[in-house]
Design an enzyme around this catalytic site. Structure first.
Site, PDB file in Angstrom:
ATOM      1  N   CYS A 172       1.441  -0.211   5.578  1.00  0.00           N
ATOM      2  CA  CYS A 172       0.611  -0.676   4.468  1.00  0.00           C
ATOM      3  C   CYS A 172       1.387  -0.887   3.176  1.00  0.00           C
ATOM      4  CB  CYS A 172      -0.541   0.298   4.226  1.00  0.00           C
ATOM      5  SG  CYS A 172      -1.790   0.281   5.529  1.00  0.00           S
ATOM      6  N   PHE A 223      -7.680  -2.768  11.217  1.00  0.00           N
ATOM      7  CA  PHE A 223      -6.607  -3.737  11.021  1.00  0.00           C
ATOM      8  C   PHE A 223      -7.033  -5.165  11.346  1.00  0.00           C
ATOM      9  CE2 PHE A 223      -3.842   0.139  11.827  1.00  0.00           C
ATOM     10  CZ  PHE A 223      -3.636   0.351  10.469  1.00  0.00           C
ATOM     11  N   HIS A 314      -3.921  -0.827  -2.870  1.00  0.00           N
ATOM     12  CA  HIS A 314      -4.028  -1.278  -1.485  1.00  0.00           C
ATOM     13  C   HIS A 314      -5.155  -0.494  -0.813  1.00  0.00           C
ATOM     14  CE1 HIS A 314      -3.272  -1.524   2.804  1.00  0.00           C
ATOM     15  NE2 HIS A 314      -2.452  -2.542   2.598  1.00  0.00           N
ATOM     16  N   ASN A 347      -8.158  -4.277   6.598  1.00  0.00           N
ATOM     17  CA  ASN A 347      -6.814  -3.860   6.206  1.00  0.00           C
ATOM     18  C   ASN A 347      -5.802  -4.748   6.916  1.00  0.00           C
ATOM     19  OD1 ASN A 347      -4.336  -2.630   5.813  1.00  0.00           O
ATOM     20  ND2 ASN A 347      -5.069  -0.553   6.165  1.00  0.00           N
TER      21      ASN A 347
END
Length: 402
Positions: A172, A223, A314, A347
């Site tokens: 990440c 993800f 993030h 993400n």
């Protein structure tokens, strides 16, 4: 070509300052996603059906709860049901699938990465041939040479002597790390214009559900695929250039005793993801000290006054954002940009931070009060380790801009 002049003259010329004047700045941002989209409230049913796992009723119910609590509404991805049918090894744990995953990623990511980069270059307003450096980060984009960096240089028509740097398996923090590298390159190379690109696919994490692998359910629910890009430069700007965020300082640190809290490992079944349930609590307990140490030398009197800053965090997960909010006492609107990106895109590992920066810039453009109140901000990302990447930003066009 041999150097001209006496050795002393050549050495003297080499010693002259070649660094840029002032801090680097983000000059443009671009993002892109694959066209295929999957709604989060339909994902568990789809996932267990295509993996022939509907008989795992309790595990499926758990997956639905994970999706419901994820804060995600939809995600984009290259992977389709037709692709899974053509490559059953992706979901069959008894079969090695690394080559298949890497081949699919290597074939699909350059196009979405080039789309994001092309948008950033178009916004920048100068020709692609003016790019001097290319920094590419990917956790999932295939371990091969030539890699994604060279493919991108060709697709974008960058000049042959563009200086390429490829960062791999940063998780990440891949995007934040790439921006830190770009800042250093721009500030230490007069006239440099650095194109930063991060591109990811959730394909490398997906495999059939297993009751003993809870982390893999989380990975499957989080993800997604996407690419983000930025142009970074320092020193005098041309009339076509418009700075967005000045990159004042960048730090990287690792929280103590966290080496096994988040782990990524490349194996025969793709990327193995290990996540400790203690992660949110560890972040909550350590992030304020980490930020104070990183920012105090630059923001005298502001360290601790976290609501006086804007935040480009993030969104690793909803739980991580909740941890930031709790630990720093942030007002809900401070992480609104990060929560919206998580909701709309999931993400996307390193690419996600570019979406957050883009969303933050859009929101600031629509909110004059926010522009005047918060000129300083923080870009923040967490990666394996737990590694914390922090960058102090100053919004261009602010009233207190020098």
């Amino acid at each position: 070509m041999a150097a001209t002049g006496s050795p002393a003259t050549v050495i003297q010329d080499a010693r002259r300052p070649r660094s840029a004047d002032g801090h680097a700045a983000v000059l443009a941002i671009g993002t892109a996603n694959p066209s295929h989209c999957l709604l989060q409230d339909e994902f568990a049913d789809w996932y267990f059906r295509v993996s022939n796992s509907d008989h795992l009723a309790m595990l499926k119910a758990k997956m639905k709860r994970i999706c419901e609590k994820s804060g995600i509404k939809k995600r984009h991805g290259h992977l389709t049901e037709e692709m899974l049918a053509a490559h059953p090894e992706i979901l069959d744990r008894a079969l090695p699938s690394l080559d298949t995953r890497m081949r699919i990623a290597a074939g699909s990511l350059p196009d979405v990465a080039a789309a994001a980069a092309a948008r950033a270059i178009a916004e920048w307003g100068r020709p692609a041939a003016d790019i001097t450096h290319l920094v590419v980060s990917t956790t999932t984009g295939g371990a091969a040479a030539p890699g994604l960096d060279l493919h991108l240089a060709v697709l974008l028509g960058l000049r042959q002597d563009v200086q390429r740097t490829l960062l791999y398996l940063y998780g990440c923090t891949a995007g934040t790390s790439a921006l830190r590298v770009a800042k250093d390159l721009a500030e230490n190379t007069r006239g440099a214009r650095v194109l930063v690109v991060s591109a990811e696919t959730g394909l490398t994490f997906l495999r059939s559900p297993d009751e003993a692998q809870f982390e893999e359910l989380v990975a499957a629910a989080l993800f997604a695929d996407g690419a983000g890009s930025a142009v970074v430069g320092a020193g005098p700007v041309s009339p076509a250039e418009r700075p967005i965020f000045h990159m004042v300082s960048a730090t990287q640190t690792t929280l103590a005793a966290t080496a096994r809290v988040v782990e990524l490992k490349l194996g025969e079944l793709g990327i193995e993801y290990r996540l400790s349930a203690a992660l949110p609590a560890m972040v909550c307990g350590g992030i304020e000290r980490c930020l104070s140490e990183a920012l105090a030398p630059h923001l005298h009197g502001l360290a601790g006054a976290w609501n006086d800053l804007f935040w480009a965090a993030h969104p690793g997960s909803r739980a991580i954002l909740d941890s930031y909010e709790a630990a720093l006492g942030l007002q809900p609107e401070k992480l609104a940009a990060s929560r919206r990106v998580l909701s709309e895109y999931g993400n996307m590992l390193g690419a996600t931070v570019f979406f957050v920066l883009e969303e933050m810039w859009r929101r600031r453009g629509a909110n004059e009060e926010e522009r005047e109140k918060c000129a300083w901000g923080v870009m923040l990302g967490l990666g394996p380790g737990i590694t914390v990447e922090t960058m102090l930003l100053h919004a261009a066009g602010s009233q207190d801009e020098d």
